[in-house]
Scaffold this motif. Sequence first.
Motif, PDB file in Angstrom:
ATOM      1  N   ASN A 196      41.508  31.053  30.697  1.00  0.00           N
ATOM      2  CA  ASN A 196      42.568  31.228  29.708  1.00  0.00           C
ATOM      3  C   ASN A 196      43.943  31.162  30.375  1.00  0.00           C
ATOM      4  O   ASN A 196      44.831  31.957  30.098  1.00  0.00           O
TER       5      ASN A 196
ATOM      6  N   PHE B 253      41.379  26.706  33.378  1.00  0.00           N
ATOM      7  CA  PHE B 253      40.687  27.638  34.258  1.00  0.00           C
ATOM      8  C   PHE B 253      40.825  27.219  35.716  1.00  0.00           C
ATOM      9  O   PHE B 253      41.158  26.082  36.029  1.00  0.00           O
TER      10      PHE B 253
ATOM     11  N   ARG C   8      41.403  41.321  35.389  1.00  0.00           N
ATOM     12  CA  ARG C   8      40.685  41.127  34.124  1.00  0.00           C
ATOM     13  C   ARG C   8      41.499  41.683  32.962  1.00  0.00           C
ATOM     14  O   ARG C   8      41.940  42.822  32.973  1.00  0.00           O
ATOM     15  N   GLY C   9      41.767  40.826  31.972  1.00  0.00           N
ATOM     16  CA  GLY C   9      42.502  41.233  30.777  1.00  0.00           C
ATOM     17  C   GLY C   9      44.011  41.287  30.940  1.00  0.00           C
ATOM     18  O   GLY C   9      44.723  41.591  29.992  1.00  0.00           O
TER      19      GLY C   9
ATOM     20  N   TYR D 170      49.253  34.526  28.238  1.00  0.00           N
ATOM     21  CA  TYR D 170      47.815  34.453  27.968  1.00  0.00           C
ATOM     22  C   TYR D 170      47.109  35.673  28.549  1.00  0.00           C
ATOM     23  O   TYR D 170      47.476  36.159  29.621  1.00  0.00           O
ATOM     24  N   SER D 171      46.077  36.144  27.868  1.00  0.00           N
ATOM     25  CA  SER D 171      45.248  37.237  28.368  1.00  0.00           C
ATOM     26  C   SER D 171      44.146  36.627  29.241  1.00  0.00           C
ATOM     27  O   SER D 171      43.303  35.861  28.760  1.00  0.00           O
ATOM     28  N   LEU D 172      44.175  36.945  30.531  1.00  0.00           N
ATOM     29  CA  LEU D 172      43.268  36.308  31.483  1.00  0.00           C
ATOM     30  C   LEU D 172      41.831  36.771  31.307  1.00  0.00           C
ATOM     31  O   LEU D 172      41.561  37.931  31.047  1.00  0.00           O
ATOM     32  N   ARG D 173      40.908  35.833  31.493  1.00  0.00           N
ATOM     33  CA  ARG D 173      39.484  36.129  31.605  1.00  0.00           C
ATOM     34  C   ARG D 173      39.137  35.961  33.079  1.00  0.00           C
ATOM     35  O   ARG D 173      39.291  34.869  33.628  1.00  0.00           O
TER      36      ARG D 173
ATOM     37  N   ASN E 290      36.168  36.752  36.025  1.00  0.00           N
ATOM     38  CA  ASN E 290      34.783  37.125  36.264  1.00  0.00           C
ATOM     39  C   ASN E 290      34.295  36.525  37.572  1.00  0.00           C
ATOM     40  O   ASN E 290      34.959  35.675  38.154  1.00  0.00           O
TER      41      ASN E 290
END
Length: 87
Positions: free
Chosen positions: A7, A44, A63-64, A70-73, A75
């Motif tokens: 994101n 990404f 995270r978040g 933008y709100s980062l994803r 993982n």
Amino acid sequence: MSVYIGNLSHEVEDKDIRYVFLKYGSIKKILLSTTQKTGAKIKFAVVEMESNNEEIAAIHGLRGTEWMGYSLRVNRANSITDIASSC
């Protein structure tokens, strides 16, 4: 282990990602995804850091997070080599 960061803004550059991740440790590689046909950025990236502890700290720390609108994803990712071959 590598870190998937999704994101992302289309305007993000490698240097931007490096700046954010250096807070968590040493970076080995950054793969900013692009389309094969046009070279346009996809939203990404994958970051490989020196140690698993650094990668885990980056995942938990980012995270978040709101970044560039933008709100980062964030993982765990497959290996950076596996992801590079699928782009």
